[in-house]
Scaffold this motif. Structure first.
Motif, PDB file in Angstrom:
ATOM      1  N   LYS A  43      26.446 -35.749  16.724  1.00  0.00           N
ATOM      2  CA  LYS A  43      26.130 -35.769  18.159  1.00  0.00           C
ATOM      3  C   LYS A  43      26.721 -34.545  18.857  1.00  0.00           C
ATOM      4  CE  LYS A  43      25.831 -40.797  18.605  1.00  0.00           C
ATOM      5  NZ  LYS A  43      26.012 -41.183  17.218  1.00  0.00           N
ATOM      6  N   THR A  44      27.946 -34.176  18.469  1.00  0.00           N
ATOM      7  CA  THR A  44      28.633 -33.034  19.066  1.00  0.00           C
ATOM      8  C   THR A  44      28.923 -32.010  17.974  1.00  0.00           C
ATOM      9  OG1 THR A  44      29.623 -34.440  20.756  1.00  0.00           O
ATOM     10  CG2 THR A  44      30.642 -32.295  20.390  1.00  0.00           C
ATOM     11  N   ILE A  45      28.418 -30.800  18.182  1.00  0.00           N
ATOM     12  CA  ILE A  45      28.504 -29.746  17.172  1.00  0.00           C
ATOM     13  C   ILE A  45      29.164 -28.512  17.786  1.00  0.00           C
ATOM     14  CG2 ILE A  45      27.181 -28.221  15.638  1.00  0.00           C
ATOM     15  CD1 ILE A  45      24.944 -30.370  15.673  1.00  0.00           C
ATOM     16  N   PHE A  61      20.116 -24.612  19.192  1.00  0.00           N
ATOM     17  CA  PHE A  61      20.772 -25.028  20.432  1.00  0.00           C
ATOM     18  C   PHE A  61      19.825 -25.861  21.272  1.00  0.00           C
ATOM     19  CE2 PHE A  61      23.259 -20.803  19.966  1.00  0.00           C
ATOM     20  CZ  PHE A  61      23.894 -21.311  18.846  1.00  0.00           C
ATOM     21  N   GLY A  62      20.333 -26.950  21.765  1.00  0.00           N
ATOM     22  CA  GLY A  62      19.513 -27.975  22.416  1.00  0.00           C
ATOM     23  C   GLY A  62      19.424 -29.132  21.439  1.00  0.00           C
ATOM     24  N   ASN A  63      18.233 -29.490  21.011  1.00  0.00           N
ATOM     25  CA  ASN A  63      18.026 -30.522  19.996  1.00  0.00           C
ATOM     26  C   ASN A  63      18.765 -31.829  20.273  1.00  0.00           C
ATOM     27  OD1 ASN A  63      16.213 -29.720  17.757  1.00  0.00           O
ATOM     28  ND2 ASN A  63      17.572 -27.940  17.696  1.00  0.00           N
ATOM     29  N   ASN A  64      18.906 -32.174  21.550  1.00  0.00           N
ATOM     30  CA  ASN A  64      19.578 -33.425  21.932  1.00  0.00           C
ATOM     31  C   ASN A  64      20.979 -33.549  21.352  1.00  0.00           C
ATOM     32  OD1 ASN A  64      17.410 -34.425  23.523  1.00  0.00           O
ATOM     33  ND2 ASN A  64      16.328 -34.892  21.617  1.00  0.00           N
ATOM     34  N   LYS A  65      21.670 -32.445  21.233  1.00  0.00           N
ATOM     35  CA  LYS A  65      23.056 -32.421  20.759  1.00  0.00           C
ATOM     36  C   LYS A  65      23.934 -31.903  21.891  1.00  0.00           C
ATOM     37  CE  LYS A  65      21.703 -33.098  16.426  1.00  0.00           C
ATOM     38  NZ  LYS A  65      21.891 -34.393  15.784  1.00  0.00           N
ATOM     39  N   ILE A  66      25.221 -32.247  21.823  1.00  0.00           N
ATOM     40  CA  ILE A  66      26.212 -31.618  22.694  1.00  0.00           C
ATOM     41  C   ILE A  66      26.763 -30.443  21.900  1.00  0.00           C
ATOM     42  CG2 ILE A  66      28.446 -31.903  23.847  1.00  0.00           C
ATOM     43  CD1 ILE A  66      27.715 -34.934  24.057  1.00  0.00           C
ATOM     44  N   TRP A  79      37.486 -24.819  22.924  1.00  0.00           N
ATOM     45  CA  TRP A  79      36.073 -25.184  22.812  1.00  0.00           C
ATOM     46  C   TRP A  79      35.549 -25.733  24.131  1.00  0.00           C
ATOM     47  CZ3 TRP A  79      33.535 -23.633  18.609  1.00  0.00           C
ATOM     48  CH2 TRP A  79      34.333 -23.214  17.523  1.00  0.00           C
ATOM     49  N   HIS A  80      34.402 -25.201  24.540  1.00  0.00           N
ATOM     50  CA  HIS A  80      33.781 -25.589  25.803  1.00  0.00           C
ATOM     51  C   HIS A  80      32.330 -26.008  25.578  1.00  0.00           C
ATOM     52  CE1 HIS A  80      36.998 -24.025  28.446  1.00  0.00           C
ATOM     53  NE2 HIS A  80      37.202 -23.212  27.428  1.00  0.00           N
ATOM     54  N   ILE A  81      31.894 -26.988  26.351  1.00  0.00           N
ATOM     55  CA  ILE A  81      30.491 -27.413  26.304  1.00  0.00           C
ATOM     56  C   ILE A  81      29.625 -26.308  26.894  1.00  0.00           C
ATOM     57  CG2 ILE A  81      28.818 -29.074  27.219  1.00  0.00           C
ATOM     58  CD1 ILE A  81      31.074 -31.174  27.165  1.00  0.00           C
ATOM     59  N   TRP A  82      28.490 -26.089  26.248  1.00  0.00           N
ATOM     60  CA  TRP A  82      27.534 -25.099  26.725  1.00  0.00           C
ATOM     61  C   TRP A  82      26.124 -25.630  26.496  1.00  0.00           C
ATOM     62  CZ3 TRP A  82      23.552 -22.329  24.441  1.00  0.00           C
ATOM     63  CH2 TRP A  82      23.032 -21.285  25.199  1.00  0.00           C
ATOM     64  N   THR A  83      25.238 -25.414  27.459  1.00  0.00           N
ATOM     65  CA  THR A  83      23.828 -25.748  27.310  1.00  0.00           C
ATOM     66  C   THR A  83      23.028 -24.460  27.503  1.00  0.00           C
ATOM     67  OG1 THR A  83      23.420 -26.215  29.650  1.00  0.00           O
ATOM     68  CG2 THR A  83      24.233 -28.055  28.303  1.00  0.00           C
TER      69      THR A  83
END
Length: 189
Positions: A43-45, A61-66, A79-83
């Motif tokens: 779920k989180t990569i 990147f994307g693919n319904n993953k965090i 580590w930081h979340i990025w969309t």
């Protein structure tokens, strides 16, 4: 061959790839990852933004993953979340990274780490750029048992690398020819 010479030789070989070859091989790596159980169940990569012609994972990147990406601060990776809609900044070493105010990711949330490498060997040991960032990360107890996949082009997947006492083997290696499981007995795709 010592690490410095080997690193220089492999980086040069990577830089000499044509744009077409680079894109084709990067796309094949992404396809192997997309169809792997390790990726589909995560779920989180944690990943990286391609630098110095590292395999390009942006197709994933994307693919319904965090997705988490590193910021180099001092001797450590944060580590930081990025969309894909978020902007980036150029950080240490000229590498793209999320902004410091982006939400951080705790180790307990992480299912998979895609590790950039100059080279990997058949035992899962990696050759990085020499800064020790991933060695330090994977030595910390809360990160030590995370699922890891080294990402390299096939010419940099070698029978053996020179290793140091602090080197930690990765669980798998993905090249354009496939995903090689090294330290997983139960997980196969």
């Amino acid at each position: 061959m010592e690490k410095t010479q080997l690193r220089r030789s492999l980086l040069k070989k990577r830089q000499l790839m044509s744009v077409t070859e680079y894109k084709q091989k990067s796309d094949r790596i992404c396809t192997h990852l997309l169809t792997s159980t390790l990726f589909t169940q995560a779920k989180t990569i944690l990943a990286y933004f391609s630098f110095r012609q590292e395999p390009d994972l942006s197709f994933l990147f994307g693919n319904n993953k965090i997705w988490g990406f590193p910021r180099c601060v001092g001797d450590y990776l944060y580590w930081h979340i990025w969309t894909p809609k978020d902007s980036l900044q150029i950080g240490a070493y000229g590498i793209s990274e999320p902004h410091p105010h982006a939400p951080t990711i705790d180790s307990t949330e992480v299912d998979l780490i895609l590790v950039p490498c100059v080279a990997c060997d058949y035992q899962g040991y990696r050759l990085g750029y020499g800064g020790g960032y991933y060695d330090r990360l994977l030595a910390v107890p809360e990160w030590a048992n995370k699922t890891t996949i080294g990402i390299v082009f096939d010419f940099a997947y070698l029978p053996q690398l020179p290793i140091e006492s602090w080197d930690k083997p990765l669980g798998a290696v993905c090249t354009e020819t496939g995903l090689k499981y090294i330290h997983f007995d139960a997980v196969k795709s």
